[in-house]
Design a protein around this motif. Structure first.
Motif, PDB file in Angstrom:
ATOM      1  N   HIS A 152      31.298  53.295  30.364  1.00 47.94           N
ATOM      2  CA  HIS A 152      30.761  52.186  31.147  1.00 47.94           C
ATOM      3  C   HIS A 152      31.863  51.528  31.967  1.00 47.94           C
ATOM      4  O   HIS A 152      31.678  51.219  33.153  1.00 47.94           O
ATOM      5  N   GLN A 153      33.016  51.318  31.352  1.00 47.96           N
ATOM      6  CA  GLN A 153      34.112  50.700  32.086  1.00 47.96           C
ATOM      7  C   GLN A 153      34.571  51.599  33.224  1.00 47.96           C
ATOM      8  O   GLN A 153      34.880  51.120  34.326  1.00 47.96           O
ATOM      9  N   ALA A 154      34.620  52.920  32.999  1.00 54.37           N
ATOM     10  CA  ALA A 154      35.027  53.848  34.057  1.00 54.37           C
ATOM     11  C   ALA A 154      34.049  53.793  35.232  1.00 54.37           C
ATOM     12  O   ALA A 154      34.460  53.771  36.395  1.00 54.37           O
ATOM     13  N   LEU A 155      32.748  53.751  34.924  1.00 61.32           N
ATOM     14  CA  LEU A 155      31.747  53.689  35.993  1.00 61.32           C
ATOM     15  C   LEU A 155      31.802  52.353  36.719  1.00 61.32           C
ATOM     16  O   LEU A 155      31.635  52.294  37.943  1.00 61.32           O
ATOM     17  N   ASP A 156      32.022  51.280  35.972  1.00 63.48           N
ATOM     18  CA  ASP A 156      32.169  49.967  36.603  1.00 63.48           C
ATOM     19  C   ASP A 156      33.363  49.959  37.556  1.00 63.48           C
ATOM     20  O   ASP A 156      33.297  49.403  38.660  1.00 63.48           O
ATOM     21  N   THR A 157      34.444  50.562  37.115  1.00 63.03           N
ATOM     22  CA  THR A 157      35.648  50.605  37.944  1.00 63.03           C
ATOM     23  C   THR A 157      35.405  51.438  39.198  1.00 63.03           C
ATOM     24  O   THR A 157      35.796  51.051  40.307  1.00 63.03           O
ATOM     25  N   LEU A 158      34.748  52.574  39.047  1.00 58.98           N
ATOM     26  CA  LEU A 158      34.420  53.416  40.198  1.00 58.98           C
ATOM     27  C   LEU A 158      33.536  52.664  41.190  1.00 58.98           C
ATOM     28  O   LEU A 158      33.736  52.747  42.405  1.00 58.98           O
ATOM     29  N   THR A 159      32.561  51.926  40.668  1.00 58.66           N
ATOM     30  CA  THR A 159      31.678  51.145  41.540  1.00 58.66           C
ATOM     31  C   THR A 159      32.466  50.091  42.301  1.00 58.66           C
ATOM     32  O   THR A 159      32.263  49.892  43.508  1.00 58.66           O
ATOM     33  N   GLU A 160      33.375  49.428  41.607  1.00 59.50           N
ATOM     34  CA  GLU A 160      34.180  48.386  42.252  1.00 59.50           C
ATOM     35  C   GLU A 160      35.121  48.990  43.302  1.00 59.50           C
ATOM     36  O   GLU A 160      35.335  48.412  44.368  1.00 59.50           O
ATOM     37  N   VAL A 161      35.654  50.181  43.013  1.00 58.44           N
ATOM     38  CA  VAL A 161      36.504  50.877  43.988  1.00 58.44           C
ATOM     39  C   VAL A 161      35.698  51.192  45.241  1.00 58.44           C
ATOM     40  O   VAL A 161      36.158  50.983  46.372  1.00 58.44           O
ATOM     41  N   ALA A 162      34.470  51.698  45.050  1.00 56.06           N
ATOM     42  CA  ALA A 162      33.618  52.040  46.181  1.00 56.06           C
ATOM     43  C   ALA A 162      33.294  50.807  47.019  1.00 56.06           C
ATOM     44  O   ALA A 162      33.393  50.832  48.253  1.00 56.06           O
ATOM     45  N   LYS A 163      32.915  49.734  46.359  1.00 54.08           N
ATOM     46  CA  LYS A 163      32.553  48.517  47.080  1.00 54.08           C
ATOM     47  C   LYS A 163      33.761  47.918  47.799  1.00 54.08           C
ATOM     48  O   LYS A 163      33.646  47.400  48.909  1.00 54.08           O
ATOM     49  N   ARG A 164      34.917  47.982  47.166  1.00 55.82           N
ATOM     50  CA  ARG A 164      36.126  47.443  47.781  1.00 55.82           C
ATOM     51  C   ARG A 164      36.446  48.182  49.081  1.00 55.82           C
ATOM     52  O   ARG A 164      36.874  47.560  50.063  1.00 55.82           O
ATOM     53  N   SER A 165      36.207  49.488  49.120  1.00 59.70           N
ATOM     54  CA  SER A 165      36.516  50.272  50.318  1.00 59.70           C
ATOM     55  C   SER A 165      35.631  49.896  51.500  1.00 59.70           C
ATOM     56  O   SER A 165      35.943  50.240  52.647  1.00 59.70           O
ATOM     57  N   ASP A 166      34.529  49.178  51.225  1.00 56.09           N
ATOM     58  CA  ASP A 166      33.598  48.812  52.290  1.00 56.09           C
ATOM     59  C   ASP A 166      33.714  47.339  52.678  1.00 56.09           C
ATOM     60  O   ASP A 166      32.949  46.850  53.498  1.00 56.09           O
ATOM     61  N   GLU A 167      34.659  46.623  52.065  1.00 56.95           N
ATOM     62  CA  GLU A 167      34.818  45.206  52.371  1.00 56.95           C
ATOM     63  C   GLU A 167      35.546  45.011  53.705  1.00 56.95           C
ATOM     64  O   GLU A 167      36.352  45.851  54.114  1.00 56.95           O
ATOM     65  N   LYS A 168      35.248  43.914  54.353  1.00 57.49           N
ATOM     66  CA  LYS A 168      35.913  43.595  55.614  1.00 57.49           C
ATOM     67  C   LYS A 168      37.372  43.236  55.352  1.00 57.49           C
ATOM     68  O   LYS A 168      37.712  42.633  54.335  1.00 57.49           O
ATOM     69  N   GLY A 169      38.220  43.607  56.299  1.00 53.85           N
ATOM     70  CA  GLY A 169      39.630  43.246  56.216  1.00 53.85           C
ATOM     71  C   GLY A 169      40.477  44.187  55.400  1.00 53.85           C
ATOM     72  O   GLY A 169      41.690  43.975  55.280  1.00 53.85           O
ATOM     73  N   VAL A 170      39.863  45.225  54.815  1.00 58.91           N
ATOM     74  CA  VAL A 170      40.641  46.185  54.037  1.00 58.91           C
ATOM     75  C   VAL A 170      41.345  47.142  55.000  1.00 58.91           C
ATOM     76  O   VAL A 170      40.709  47.711  55.895  1.00 58.91           O
ATOM     77  N   SER A 171      42.623  47.322  54.838  1.00 60.72           N
ATOM     78  CA  SER A 171      43.401  48.151  55.766  1.00 60.72           C
ATOM     79  C   SER A 171      43.048  49.632  55.604  1.00 60.72           C
ATOM     80  O   SER A 171      42.538  50.054  54.552  1.00 60.72           O
ATOM     81  N   GLU A 172      43.348  50.395  56.643  1.00 60.86           N
ATOM     82  CA  GLU A 172      43.100  51.835  56.598  1.00 60.86           C
ATOM     83  C   GLU A 172      43.906  52.482  55.479  1.00 60.86           C
ATOM     84  O   GLU A 172      43.440  53.400  54.805  1.00 60.86           O
ATOM     85  N   GLY A 173      45.107  51.986  55.265  1.00 59.42           N
ATOM     86  CA  GLY A 173      45.935  52.539  54.204  1.00 59.42           C
ATOM     87  C   GLY A 173      45.332  52.324  52.831  1.00 59.42           C
ATOM     88  O   GLY A 173      45.339  53.226  51.987  1.00 59.42           O
ATOM     89  N   GLU A 174      44.812  51.094  52.602  1.00 57.43           N
ATOM     90  CA  GLU A 174      44.196  50.823  51.299  1.00 57.43           C
ATOM     91  C   GLU A 174      42.909  51.616  51.123  1.00 57.43           C
ATOM     92  O   GLU A 174      42.616  52.118  50.033  1.00 57.43           O
ATOM     93  N   ILE A 175      42.137  51.772  52.203  1.00 59.68           N
ATOM     94  CA  ILE A 175      40.914  52.569  52.118  1.00 59.68           C
ATOM     95  C   ILE A 175      41.247  54.001  51.700  1.00 59.68           C
ATOM     96  O   ILE A 175      40.573  54.595  50.855  1.00 59.68           O
ATOM     97  N   ALA A 176      42.299  54.553  52.275  1.00 59.26           N
ATOM     98  CA  ALA A 176      42.705  55.914  51.918  1.00 59.26           C
ATOM     99  C   ALA A 176      43.092  55.986  50.441  1.00 59.26           C
ATOM    100  O   ALA A 176      42.750  56.949  49.740  1.00 59.26           O
ATOM    101  N   ARG A 177      43.803  54.967  49.943  1.00 59.49           N
ATOM    102  CA  ARG A 177      44.183  54.943  48.523  1.00 59.49           C
ATOM    103  C   ARG A 177      42.953  54.820  47.640  1.00 59.49           C
ATOM    104  O   ARG A 177      42.860  55.436  46.580  1.00 59.49           O
ATOM    105  N   LEU A 178      41.997  53.987  48.056  1.00 62.94           N
ATOM    106  CA  LEU A 178      40.763  53.821  47.280  1.00 62.94           C
ATOM    107  C   LEU A 178      39.970  55.118  47.241  1.00 62.94           C
ATOM    108  O   LEU A 178      39.430  55.502  46.190  1.00 62.94           O
ATOM    109  N   GLN A 179      39.873  55.811  48.373  1.00 62.11           N
ATOM    110  CA  GLN A 179      39.147  57.077  48.414  1.00 62.11           C
ATOM    111  C   GLN A 179      39.796  58.111  47.503  1.00 62.11           C
ATOM    112  O   GLN A 179      39.104  58.861  46.793  1.00 62.11           O
ATOM    113  N   LYS A 180      41.109  58.157  47.528  1.00 57.76           N
ATOM    114  CA  LYS A 180      41.832  59.106  46.675  1.00 57.76           C
ATOM    115  C   LYS A 180      41.630  58.761  45.204  1.00 57.76           C
ATOM    116  O   LYS A 180      41.409  59.644  44.363  1.00 57.76           O
ATOM    117  N   ALA A 181      41.706  57.466  44.875  1.00 59.51           N
ATOM    118  CA  ALA A 181      41.498  57.035  43.491  1.00 59.51           C
ATOM    119  C   ALA A 181      40.082  57.344  43.030  1.00 59.51           C
ATOM    120  O   ALA A 181      39.862  57.744  41.878  1.00 59.51           O
TER     121      ALA A 181
END
Length: 921
Positions: free
Chosen positions: A89-118
């Protein structure tokens, strides 16, 4: 010896445990109550679990997504099932939060790439964790729990029938305008090695030429010849249509019924159509619709539709006379190349980004080879089956019907063959020779795949350089060998880099054995633009430093060597669309030039201004001569030449323009055009202009059949042999490749057995493999419908279960076959509740695909939806097993239920101790 009843022992244990285990203190009673209760789940407001946002920071720093020690049960002695559930459950919660974070406004291209890789790493961790996970009081599968698994992808049945497109509207007994005039064709039927040539002449009809009259004429001739094939009319009912007028949807009443011909054949008879009088037919692949309606480069808000047009060349001037214009199947994003074949068919090389013609794709983008007959009926589709992305850039058809496609691929290309075996192949960057095994490169590599005349893969090759590379041209030699040309940003085996992008040429034997390679170019970005072979002449065209450069190669040695070079001059910002031989010893080159800058010989048709299409004719050996000539075609504006072909001694060019052309005025915002040029004469032998959706079309490919148009088109009949059946091979009918795998586990807890797809596998052979892999614990059936056959898997009886497990990433056969991973079980009802019929623990299916991705908007949404569903299943599993624990407690509303495993074990130990105290052994 003193005996104890189990129930009495349980009561005794519950009342006295504190004395035996914890010294009889009040504290021990509290501990016992705590261990019997369900632990606090991580989603509870009382939980001390880390916040998902903190976990995102943790996994970005490299920590694991799955950690059983991060969310431990707060109840001593509780079932270890909880720790596993909470970790997931914690792993899925973390994955969901990673996905949502990548779609937030103001997130840099570099961080998006790190989130996608993670995210990709996290999905891998979850899949690996689930693979070996076992629970005491429940069963969990990454797939879904169902009573059966049935392929969503079908394999065509052999149905001896063919239905034309509608050729008439109104009554089937009304005279058909299209049937007037000289209408003669031949229907050849081969039966028992005897060919019956039936001449069908509509002038033999004494009355009006109606659909029914044509049917009567043809069937009489078939009956007189003693043949079984027959022809009939097929009604296509008129249906209401909806159109958009401004912001309103308007329904148009149903129109008249339409009528088509239906040929009811026999599998013992082969039917071929031909006509005594023919003319050239032009096939154009294009995109219709404005890709950027708001005119803003930053947005991509247009919708374009890939189409195939067939145009006849019988009349000059006026609008294009289309034989047909049709949208390509859903899933096709664009058409990259096309070529006609001797049997009258036309092949398209398409780029697909979703399921196409019933075939799923494994990655984000794939290549599809599509074969159409001359009437516009899709004969078959063959997807390449790339694991990540593939782009088709070149297509060639041999005289005997073999087809070679080439392009670039990223990620695994499983199941490619070395000509004799069906092992996965990659190419060595040091030797250039294809070798079995290998990894899954993340950069783009060149590939070439050879199909036989039935569209079945013969072999595939992947050649890599120490850098990006792609194949952009392919051609057959007279001996059946295949030549591939392209460009590379690195060093090909045996080559020397001139800098940046270079061109290359390599060849393969007819059996797919790689030969040497030549690498060439300048220090700049060179672009390979064409490859043509005739006899011993192998010529490559490229754009180098803005100039049109030709090279002729000597291919007699181990590796090609340059025998001659010719510079045709500057293109002034233009390009080369392709090259080809005219069959009369001359090489033809076509493209677009920004001025009259070519020095290829005598100018037979002058440059009109702006950017014009051009065609050049020179000797095949590249030597300069008096016959060298160049002809320009266009208007005063920018005319783009996107594709060319050579047929009937002429150069045929297609492209787009937004200005007037010679003798043809502007129609829409961006019009398509096609022109047939006699270069040496400087004459325009054919030209057409056309528009389409949003008055915006962009032609991308052209192919010409010099005998492709005839009276058969007015009857909706194809030239050549009717294709009643397709290949029955799984590797032809689906995107599965030889070497793709999945696992199946029978009788829960058993060892999973790997099932591997082989080149020649059919549904029948695959069914046998699955039965044997499970020890015949499953029932495997082939379910037919009107046109297709599909595999269905069920447990053999209610006592058995089976689990389908996805294959390795990039080589998963389940996805290609349209089968869902998960547990197969029968169900029954107990006390109004649906439970597994095998009497085992409850089953929960996460429906969690192992290849979820957040690299696109669509993928991100699908990932969040899938993770949300999987999380809900874990919470349902918690409620199920915690309910069992609560029901085992002795208290109000907690009667009955199952004693937890930990308590059962401790009771057994306690009973043994009591037995020893009572004198037992």
């Amino acid at each position: 010896m003193i005996g104890f009843d189990a129930n009495l022992l349980l009561s005794f244990y519950q009342s006295r445990t504190q004395g035996a285990a914890y010294g009889g203190s009040a504290e021990s009673s509290a501990l016992l109550a705590k261990r019997a209760a369900a632990p606090t789940p991580p989603w509870s407001t009382l939980s001390q679990a880390p916040e998902p946002k903190d976990l995102v920071k943790s996994v970005l720093a490299g920590r694991d997504f799955v950690n059983e020690y991060a969310v431990r049960s707060d109840v001593r002695g509780s079932s270890p099932d909880y720790d596993k559930l909470f970790a997931l459950h914690q792993a899925l919660d973390t994955l969901t939060e990673v996905a949502k974070r990548s779609d937030e406004k103001g997130v840099s291209e570099g961080e998006i790439a790190r989130l996608q890789k993670a995210f990709t790493r996290g999905m891998g961790e979850v899949s690996d964790y689930l693979e070996g996970l076992r629970f005491e009081d429940m069963r969990l599968t990454q797939g879904q729990a169902s009573d059966k698994a049935k392929m969503s992808v079908g394999v065509d049945k052999t149905v001896a029938s063919f239905t034309t497109k509608p050729v008439h509207s109104g009554s089937s007994y009304a005279e058909v305008e299209a049937f007037q005039g000289d209408m003669v064709f031949t229907m050849s039927v081969k039966r028992l090695n005897v060919v019956h040539d039936l001449t069908i002449d509509l002038s033999e009809i004494s009355g009006p030429r109606t659909m029914a009259a044509v049917v009567g004429l043809v069937n009489d001739k078939l009956a007189d010849a003693g043949l079984r094939t027959r022809i009939a009319t097929q009604r296509v009912p008129g249906e209401p249509k909806q159109i958009q007028v401004g912001e309103k949807t308007v329904t148009i009443p149903a129109g008249e019924d339409q009528w088509a011909f239906k040929i009811n054949g026999d599998t013992t008879e082969k039917v071929t159509f031909s006509a005594p009088t023919t003319e050239p037919a032009i096939y154009i692949g294009q995109l219709a619709g404005n890709p950027d309606p708001d005119g803003k480069a930053a947005t991509d808000d247009g919708v374009t539709t890939p189409q195939l047009l067939k145009v006849q060349t019988g009349q000059e001037g006026g609008p294009a006379e289309q034989i047909f214009g049709k949208d390509l199947p859903a899933g096709v994003a664009a058409v990259r190349a096309s070529q006609t074949a001797a049997d009258g068919s036309v092949y398209l090389l398409a780029e697909v980004d979703a399921e196409v013609d019933g075939q799923t794709i494994k990655g984000q983008r794939d290549v599809a080879l599509m074969k159409y007959d001359s009437a516009g009926t899709l004969v078959y589709t063959r997807t390449l089956g790339a694991a990540e992305t593939a782009t088709g850039l070149a297509l060639a058809v041999s005289a005997d019907g073999q087809v070679a496609v080439a392009g670039s691929v990223t990620g695994a290309l499983a199941g490619a063959k070395d000509g004799k075996t069906s092992t996965t192949t990659t190419s060595s960057s040091t030797t250039g020779v294809t070798t079995p095994g290998g990894g899954e490169p993340t950069k783009s590599d060149s590939f070439v795949t050879l199909y036989d005349a039935l569209g079945q893969e013969v072999w595939s090759r992947r050649s890599t350089a120490k850098g990006e590379d792609e194949a952009t041209a392919v051609a057959f030699a007279d001996d059946g060998s295949v030549y591939v040309a392209g460009r590379t940003k690195g060093v090909m085996a045996g080559g020397v880099s001139a800098g940046s992008w270079d061109g290359y040429l390599r060849s393969y034997t007819a059996d797919g054995l790689a030969k040497g390679v030549a690498q060439f170019g300048t220090s700049g970005d060179d672009k390979l633009a064409g490859l043509a072979i005739e006899g011993g002449n192998v010529v490559v065209a490229s754009v180098e430093g803005g100039r049109a450069i030709l090279r002729r190669f000597d291919t007699s040695g181990a590796a090609p060597t340059v025998a001659a070079t010719r510079d045709l001059g500057g293109l002034a910002g233009g390009s080369i669309a392709g090259i080809g031989f005219d069959g009369d010893g001359r090489l033809l080159i076509a493209g677009a030039a920004g001025g009259a800058t070519l020095n290829a010989g005598t100018v037979t048709r002058a440059h009109a201004g702006g950017t014009d299409a051009f065609a050049v004719s020179i000797a095949a050996d590249l030597t300069a001569g008096a016959g060298d000539s160049v002809a320009y075609y266009g208007g005063a504006g920018a005319d783009k030449a996107s594709a060319m072909t050579v047929a009937g001694g002429k150069v045929w060019i297609t492209g787009a323009t937004d200005q007037d052309l010679p003798g043809m005025t502007k129609i829409g915002k961006s019009d398509g055009f096609v022109v047939g040029l006699d270069v040496q004469a400087g004459s325009v032998d054919f030209q057409r202009r056309f528009s389409g959706k949003d008055t915006f079309v962009a032609p991308t490919t052209i192919a010409v059949d010099t005998a492709g148009a005839s009276v058969l088109d007015r009857l909706g009949l194809p030239r050549g042999e009717l294709a009643y059946s397709d290949s029955q091979r799984i590797t032809a009918a689906t995107s599965a490749r030889a070497g793709d795998q999945f696992q199946i586990r029978a009788r829960g807890g058993g060892r999973p057995v790997t099932v591997t797809i082989e080149e020649t596998d059919t549904l029948d052979t695959l069914a046998t493999k699955i039965r044997r892999a499970t020890g015949f614990a499953v029932k495997v059936e082939i379910i037919p419908d009107a046109t297709e056959r599909r595999l269905q898997i069920k447990p053999l009886n209610q006592r058995y279960t089976a689990e389908l497990i996805s294959g390795p990433a990039g080589r998963d056969a389940l996805e290609s076959l349209g089968l869902d991973a998960g547990i197969l079980r029968a169900t029954t009802s107990e006390d109004g509740k649906v439970v597994p019929a095998d009497g085992g623990d409850p089953i929960f299916g996460l429906k969690l695909s192992r290849d979820l991705s957040i690299n696109s908007k669509e993928g991100l949404k699908a990932a969040v939806d899938a993770l949300t569903h999987a999380t809900a299943q874990l919470r349902a599993a918690y409620r199920e097993i915690s309910g069992q624990n609560e029901a085992s407690q002795d208290g109000p509303g907690k009667k009955g239920g199952t004693v937890p495993t930990y308590m059962t074990d401790q009771l057994a130990n306690y009973q043994a101790a009591l037995a020893r105290l009572g004198g037992g052994g």
